[in-house]
Scaffold this motif. Structure first.
Motif, PDB file in Angstrom:
ATOM      1  N   PRO A  56       0.808  -1.232   0.000  1.00  0.00           N
ATOM      2  CA  PRO A  56       0.000   0.000   0.000  1.00  0.00           C
ATOM      3  C   PRO A  56       0.834   1.272   0.000  1.00  0.00           C
ATOM      4  N   THR A  57       2.032   1.242   0.606  1.00  0.00           N
ATOM      5  CA  THR A  57       2.861   2.435   0.731  1.00  0.00           C
ATOM      6  C   THR A  57       4.274   2.020   1.116  1.00  0.00           C
ATOM      7  N   VAL A 102      -5.927   2.116  -0.259  1.00  0.00           N
ATOM      8  CA  VAL A 102      -5.129   0.986  -0.739  1.00  0.00           C
ATOM      9  C   VAL A 102      -4.845   0.063   0.448  1.00  0.00           C
ATOM     10  N   VAL A 103      -5.392  -1.148   0.395  1.00  0.00           N
ATOM     11  CA  VAL A 103      -5.349  -2.090   1.514  1.00  0.00           C
ATOM     12  C   VAL A 103      -4.688  -3.381   1.040  1.00  0.00           C
ATOM     13  N   ALA A 104      -3.646  -3.810   1.737  1.00  0.00           N
ATOM     14  CA  ALA A 104      -2.895  -4.988   1.299  1.00  0.00           C
ATOM     15  C   ALA A 104      -3.785  -6.215   1.164  1.00  0.00           C
ATOM     16  N   PRO A 134       0.078   6.713  -0.829  1.00  0.00           N
ATOM     17  CA  PRO A 134      -0.393   5.412  -1.322  1.00  0.00           C
ATOM     18  C   PRO A 134       0.290   5.045  -2.632  1.00  0.00           C
ATOM     19  N   ARG A 157      -2.211  -0.727   5.256  1.00  0.00           N
ATOM     20  CA  ARG A 157      -3.118   0.053   4.412  1.00  0.00           C
ATOM     21  C   ARG A 157      -2.678   1.504   4.420  1.00  0.00           C
ATOM     22  N   ARG A 158      -3.031   2.194   3.363  1.00  0.00           N
ATOM     23  CA  ARG A 158      -2.806   3.640   3.292  1.00  0.00           C
ATOM     24  C   ARG A 158      -3.910   4.234   2.448  1.00  0.00           C
ATOM     25  N   PRO A 203      -2.432   0.712  -6.808  1.00  0.00           N
ATOM     26  CA  PRO A 203      -2.922  -0.635  -6.522  1.00  0.00           C
ATOM     27  C   PRO A 203      -2.732  -1.598  -7.677  1.00  0.00           C
TER      28      PRO A 203
END
Length: 290
Positions: A32-33, A72-74, A40, A68-69, A43
């Motif tokens: 995500p970051t 954008v969430v792993a 972020p 997450r950022r 994706p």
């Protein structure tokens, strides 16, 4: 890259006694970051990295609900890239930390909050059962100084319900590991460890007990950075990168050790995975460890 063959090392480990995983896996933290407070990442690139990792043979992915950022969430990237999941793919996650308003994990969940965090992992990953769940303790500090029994027992109860297959602990000392093992079997320990941060006595405990030892900060970071000059000296001998040497050292350190380097770059992924072919000589090890 040239390969100097030394003592043969196993390429797989039986996680929890029943899940064969390759010892070089993938960590999802940097999808995500680049940092918890960085911008972020795209994706689409994260999805491409995950798919390529599996193509290259990765069957152990380490994630966490708090990776997450922004939007954008792993876990969501993993689901988009890899679901429906192929047989033999092992996904490990962590619960315990709570995110502060700035996106940095600072607080710690109590026993009553862990079910919600486990269920969030199940939902975002699209799974009915999690292969491995670590209790991550201690916030951003080092291990030790607090009991883990009540929280670990809460996870053990969720395992008994069938929501979790195996349990692990992260950022723990010997007393905390012993406390957890008195409650339920521990399949994996995840602590800070790399070529120049190798003083953790729990590695020997894991070797003796058939427990996987999974370093975070495998390429540096934390409280003790890697001595780049020593690593680069060995890298020059092999026509390899410093990251590849650091990963090769980890794989040579113990058959119980599983490396999970993370990246948000396809090029870095290819580089990291190629480290599995590198064999370090006795002279290399002497330079690296002093």
């Amino acid at each position: 890259m040239t390969n100097d063959l030394s003592t043969a090392r196993p390429d797989t480990f039986l996680l929890g006694g029943d899940l064969p995983v390759r010892r070089l896996g993938f960590g999802a933290m940097r999808l995500p970051t680049g940092t918890f407070q960085g911008p972020p990442r795209d994706p689409g690139t994260g999805v491409a990295v995950l798919r390529r990792a599996v193509e290259l043979g990765v069957n152990h992915i380490d994630t966490a609900w708090f990776y997450r950022r922004g939007t954008v969430v792993a876990n969501e990237l993993i689901r988009k890239a890899l679901a429906p999941y192929r047989d033999g793919l092992v996904i490990a996650t962590k619960v315990g930390p709570l995110l502060a308003a700035d996106g940095v994990p600072r607080g710690e969940a109590g026993p009553g909050e862990l079910r919600r965090l486990v269920e969030e992992n199940l939902d975002t990953l699209g799974l009915d059962r999690l292969d491995l769940v670590y209790l991550r303790v201690g916030g951003m500090g080092g291990p030790g100084g607090e009991p883990v029994g009540e929280r670990f027992a809460a996870l053990a109860a969720l395992r008994d319900e069938g929501l979790i297959r195996h349990l692990g602990v992260s950022n723990v000392d010997a007393a905390q590991l012993a406390e957890a093992r008195a409650i339920a079997p521990v399949a994996a320990v995840q602590n800070s460890f790399h070529v120049h941060d190798r003083d953790d006595p729990l590695l020997a405990v894991c070797e003796q007990s058939g427990i996987a030892y999974v370093p975070f900060f495998p390429l540096g970071g934390g409280h003790r950075p890697i001595d780049a000059a020593r690593v680069e000296r060995v890298a020059a001998r092999h026509g390899a990168s410093a990251a590849q040497v650091a990963l090769a050292w980890l794989l040579s350190a113990s058959p119980a050790l599983l490396a999970i380097p993370g990246t948000g770059s396809l090029a870095h992924l290819e580089e990291n995975m190629d480290a599995a072919r590198l064999r370090l000589t006795e002279d290399d090890l002497a330079v690296l460890t002093g």
